[in-house]
Every structure is written in C-alpha cells, then in structure tokens.
Design a protein around this motif. Structure first.
Motif, mmCIF file in Angstrom:
data_model
loop_
_atom_site.group_PDB
_atom_site.id
_atom_site.type_symbol
_atom_site.label_atom_id
_atom_site.label_comp_id
_atom_site.label_asym_id
_atom_site.label_seq_id
_atom_site.Cartn_x
_atom_site.Cartn_y
_atom_site.Cartn_z
ATOM 1 N N ARG A 139 -46.488 -34.454 -20.459
ATOM 2 C CA ARG A 139 -47.525 -35.481 -19.292
ATOM 3 C C ARG A 139 -46.664 -34.370 -18.329
ATOM 4 N NH1 ARG A 139 -43.096 -37.518 -17.442
ATOM 5 N NH2 ARG A 139 -40.986 -37.786 -18.628
ATOM 6 N N ARG A 140 -47.263 -35.224 -17.042
ATOM 7 C CA ARG A 140 -47.712 -34.791 -15.698
ATOM 8 C C ARG A 140 -45.768 -35.506 -15.497
ATOM 9 N NH1 ARG A 140 -53.501 -34.604 -12.759
ATOM 10 N NH2 ARG A 140 -53.867 -33.129 -14.198
ATOM 11 N N PRO A 141 -44.789 -34.536 -13.912
ATOM 12 C CA PRO A 141 -44.185 -35.255 -14.059
ATOM 13 C C PRO A 141 -44.397 -36.661 -13.069
ATOM 14 C CG PRO A 141 -43.840 -32.605 -13.647
ATOM 15 C CD PRO A 141 -45.789 -33.426 -13.837
ATOM 16 N N ASN A 142 -42.601 -37.436 -13.904
ATOM 17 C CA ASN A 142 -43.871 -38.627 -12.355
ATOM 18 C C ASN A 142 -42.322 -39.113 -11.833
ATOM 19 O OD1 ASN A 142 -40.819 -39.417 -13.761
ATOM 20 N ND2 ASN A 142 -42.482 -40.185 -15.635
ATOM 21 N N ALA A 143 -42.283 -40.043 -10.744
ATOM 22 C CA ALA A 143 -41.043 -40.288 -9.746
ATOM 23 C C ALA A 143 -39.433 -40.010 -10.791
ATOM 24 C CB ALA A 143 -41.261 -41.195 -8.848
ATOM 25 N N THR A 144 -39.687 -41.053 -11.395
ATOM 26 C CA THR A 144 -38.096 -40.520 -12.564
ATOM 27 C C THR A 144 -37.622 -39.252 -12.141
ATOM 28 O OG1 THR A 144 -38.255 -42.332 -13.474
ATOM 29 C CG2 THR A 144 -36.764 -40.994 -14.536
ATOM 30 N N ASP A 145 -38.669 -38.115 -12.700
ATOM 31 C CA ASP A 145 -38.509 -36.846 -12.902
ATOM 32 C C ASP A 145 -38.521 -35.748 -12.113
ATOM 33 O OD1 ASP A 145 -38.685 -36.940 -15.985
ATOM 34 O OD2 ASP A 145 -41.107 -36.631 -15.640
ATOM 35 N N VAL A 146 -38.918 -36.346 -10.986
ATOM 36 C CA VAL A 146 -38.965 -35.139 -9.561
ATOM 37 C C VAL A 146 -37.678 -36.261 -9.130
ATOM 38 C CG1 VAL A 146 -40.034 -35.755 -7.340
ATOM 39 C CG2 VAL A 146 -41.032 -35.607 -8.651
ATOM 40 N N LEU A 147 -37.663 -37.294 -9.334
ATOM 41 C CA LEU A 147 -35.242 -37.584 -8.802
ATOM 42 C C LEU A 147 -34.521 -37.459 -9.431
ATOM 43 C CD1 LEU A 147 -35.797 -41.634 -8.422
ATOM 44 C CD2 LEU A 147 -35.742 -39.522 -6.309
ATOM 45 N N LYS A 148 -34.682 -36.454 -10.731
ATOM 46 C CA LYS A 148 -33.872 -35.335 -11.299
ATOM 47 C C LYS A 148 -33.594 -34.061 -10.662
ATOM 48 C CE LYS A 148 -33.974 -38.417 -15.700
ATOM 49 N NZ LYS A 148 -34.551 -38.472 -17.102
ATOM 50 N N VAL A 149 -34.858 -34.299 -10.137
ATOM 51 C CA VAL A 149 -34.581 -32.462 -10.116
ATOM 52 C C VAL A 149 -34.083 -33.082 -8.818
ATOM 53 C CG1 VAL A 149 -36.421 -30.785 -9.064
ATOM 54 C CG2 VAL A 149 -37.382 -31.642 -11.223
ATOM 55 N N LEU A 150 -34.010 -33.404 -7.960
ATOM 56 C CA LEU A 150 -33.959 -33.582 -6.527
ATOM 57 C C LEU A 150 -32.221 -33.780 -6.914
ATOM 58 C CD1 LEU A 150 -36.048 -35.878 -4.864
ATOM 59 C CD2 LEU A 150 -35.695 -33.681 -4.400
ATOM 60 N N ASP A 151 -31.666 -34.242 -8.192
ATOM 61 C CA ASP A 151 -30.670 -34.727 -8.259
ATOM 62 C C ASP A 151 -29.489 -33.309 -8.438
ATOM 63 O OD1 ASP A 151 -29.744 -36.843 -7.153
ATOM 64 O OD2 ASP A 151 -30.585 -37.885 -9.387
ATOM 65 N N HIS A 152 -30.561 -32.322 -9.194
ATOM 66 C CA HIS A 152 -30.247 -30.949 -8.972
ATOM 67 C C HIS A 152 -30.128 -29.893 -8.208
ATOM 68 C CE1 HIS A 152 -29.852 -31.599 -13.702
ATOM 69 N NE2 HIS A 152 -30.962 -32.505 -13.837
ATOM 70 N N ALA A 153 -31.351 -30.018 -7.385
ATOM 71 C CA ALA A 153 -31.013 -29.198 -6.568
ATOM 72 C C ALA A 153 -30.169 -29.071 -5.533
ATOM 73 C CB ALA A 153 -32.348 -29.447 -5.335
ATOM 74 N N ILE A 154 -29.654 -30.496 -5.729
ATOM 75 C CA ILE A 154 -28.687 -31.526 -3.826
ATOM 76 C C ILE A 154 -27.391 -30.187 -4.900
ATOM 77 C CG2 ILE A 154 -26.831 -33.151 -4.093
ATOM 78 C CD1 ILE A 154 -29.856 -34.685 -3.489
ATOM 79 N N GLN A 155 -27.424 -30.534 -5.731
ATOM 80 C CA GLN A 155 -26.272 -30.017 -7.201
ATOM 81 C C GLN A 155 -25.702 -28.856 -6.266
ATOM 82 O OE1 GLN A 155 -25.411 -30.873 -10.868
ATOM 83 N NE2 GLN A 155 -23.829 -30.889 -10.819
ATOM 84 N N ALA A 156 -27.142 -27.810 -7.226
ATOM 85 C CA ALA A 156 -26.930 -26.389 -6.906
ATOM 86 C C ALA A 156 -26.610 -26.488 -5.536
ATOM 87 C CB ALA A 156 -28.504 -25.971 -7.145
ATOM 88 N N ALA A 157 -27.325 -26.880 -4.439
ATOM 89 C CA ALA A 157 -26.899 -26.472 -2.415
ATOM 90 C C ALA A 157 -25.856 -27.146 -2.710
ATOM 91 C CB ALA A 157 -28.036 -27.209 -2.094
ATOM 92 N N GLN A 158 -24.949 -27.628 -2.935
ATOM 93 C CA GLN A 158 -23.714 -27.789 -2.906
ATOM 94 C C GLN A 158 -22.446 -27.022 -3.340
ATOM 95 O OE1 GLN A 158 -23.906 -32.314 -4.304
ATOM 96 N NE2 GLN A 158 -23.761 -32.876 -1.827
ATOM 97 N N ASN A 159 -22.765 -26.182 -4.765
ATOM 98 C CA ASN A 159 -22.352 -26.206 -5.106
ATOM 99 C C ASN A 159 -22.056 -24.244 -5.476
ATOM 100 O OD1 ASN A 159 -20.265 -27.796 -6.191
ATOM 101 N ND2 ASN A 159 -22.303 -28.396 -7.500
ATOM 102 N N LEU A 160 -23.371 -23.867 -4.664
ATOM 103 C CA LEU A 160 -23.731 -22.293 -4.884
ATOM 104 C C LEU A 160 -23.770 -22.296 -3.210
ATOM 105 C CD1 LEU A 160 -26.238 -22.237 -7.862
ATOM 106 C CD2 LEU A 160 -23.908 -21.567 -7.779
ATOM 107 N N THR A 161 -23.474 -20.965 -3.034
ATOM 108 C CA THR A 161 -23.745 -20.222 -1.938
ATOM 109 C C THR A 161 -25.361 -19.723 -1.586
ATOM 110 O OG1 THR A 161 -22.675 -17.816 -2.510
ATOM 111 C CG2 THR A 161 -21.395 -19.694 -1.877
ATOM 112 N N ASP A 162 -25.627 -19.490 -2.600
ATOM 113 C CA ASP A 162 -27.341 -18.527 -2.684
ATOM 114 C C ASP A 162 -28.006 -19.498 -3.876
ATOM 115 O OD1 ASP A 162 -29.547 -17.390 -1.138
ATOM 116 O OD2 ASP A 162 -29.026 -15.358 -1.939
ATOM 117 N N ILE A 163 -29.368 -19.112 -3.471
ATOM 118 C CA ILE A 163 -30.027 -19.565 -4.442
ATOM 119 C C ILE A 163 -30.151 -18.141 -5.591
ATOM 120 C CG2 ILE A 163 -32.799 -20.104 -4.705
ATOM 121 C CD1 ILE A 163 -32.907 -20.652 -2.574
ATOM 122 N N PRO A 164 -29.619 -18.942 -6.755
ATOM 123 C CA PRO A 164 -29.863 -18.293 -7.877
ATOM 124 C C PRO A 164 -31.063 -17.167 -7.951
ATOM 125 C CG PRO A 164 -29.588 -19.453 -8.094
ATOM 126 C CD PRO A 164 -29.433 -20.059 -7.351
ATOM 127 N N ALA A 165 -30.458 -15.412 -8.145
ATOM 128 C CA ALA A 165 -31.938 -14.621 -8.582
ATOM 129 C C ALA A 165 -33.260 -15.118 -10.067
ATOM 130 C CB ALA A 165 -31.539 -13.652 -8.915
#
Length: 142
Positions: free
Chosen positions: A111-137
């Motif tokens: 199935r296509r991603p829904n709003a819940t899937d997008v919120l989970k992706v955003l949670d991961h992006a927030i966590q990554a941006a808070q904890n990493l100094t640069d985007i991984p290769a």
C-alpha cells in the motif's frame, strides 16, 4: 542544523494537524499538505497560492528555499529507498524522491504510505538531524 531540526519538528506538527496530501499539487483548499509543502510552510511561514494550482511554480519555490531543501534532504535520507539523480545535472533530486515514495505502493505492505507512515518518517528525520552532524552517504547494495 538546529534551524533544520526546528523546521522538521514544525513539519511534523503541520502534517499531524492539517493532514497529508500526496498530490496532485502541494496543498488542498481543505488544508491538507504534501510532504514537501509542509517543510516550506514551516521554514518560510507562508503557503504560496501556487501550491494549490501550479506544480511547476511550486517546485521552483521549494527549490529556492535553502531551509526547505535542507529539511527535504533529511527526510529523503531516512526513506527506505535511494534518491534519484537528475540526468542533466547529476544532482540528487530529493523532492522527486519524496514525491515518488508518497505515490508508490510499498514493497512490503502493498500500500501507499499514509499519514501515520509519514509521521514516523518525520520522527526518524528529526532524530537523525538532532544526532548526526551530516547526512550519511547513500548505502550501496550488498
């Protein structure tokens, strides 16, 4: 980086509050937002009229916002697929990556991603941006 984290947090809040719009266009009159429109709204604090009617103008506006593009890079980085590159310039196309992810069926769920899937992706992006100094290769296939 702290400003991008704030943009991602506000993006998450906007999607949660207004709802997800996978397209066409980047926003609806009812208030639903595309995953690329929400970071623009969060970073620039307004939603251009073009987001409701003109996809090409919307894309140009998004690409001209450095803060929006920074947020989109983090979102793209946590998606389970690799971003495409523009054949003319060789540049990574983060906006196309995110848009494609929203409109294609997931290999595992069917199935296509829904709003819940997008919120989970955003949670991961927030966590990554808070904890990493640069985007991984990008990862290579094993």
């Amino acid at each position: 980086m702290p400003r991008t984290v704030d943009t991602l947090i506000e993006t998450r809040r906007l999607i949660d509050w207004h709802g997800l719009h996978p397209g066409p266009h980047f926003a609806t009159e009812a208030g639903f937002l595309h995953l690329a429109a929400a970071p623009f709204y969060a970073a620039e604090t307004y939603l251009p009229r073009a987001f409701f009617t003109d996809e090409e103008a919307s894309i140009r506006l998004i690409q001209c916002s450095a803060e929006t593009m920074s947020a989109l890079r983090w979102i793209s980085a946590v998606l389970p697929t690799e971003p495409p590159t523009d054949p003319d310039t060789g540049a990574v196309d983060y906006l196309e990556h995110i848009s494609h992810w929203l409109t294609e069926d997931d290999f595992f769920t069917g199935r296509r991603p829904n709003a819940t899937d997008v919120l989970k992706v955003l949670d991961h992006a927030i966590q990554a941006a808070q904890n990493l100094t640069d985007i991984p290769a990008p990862r290579t296939a094993a």
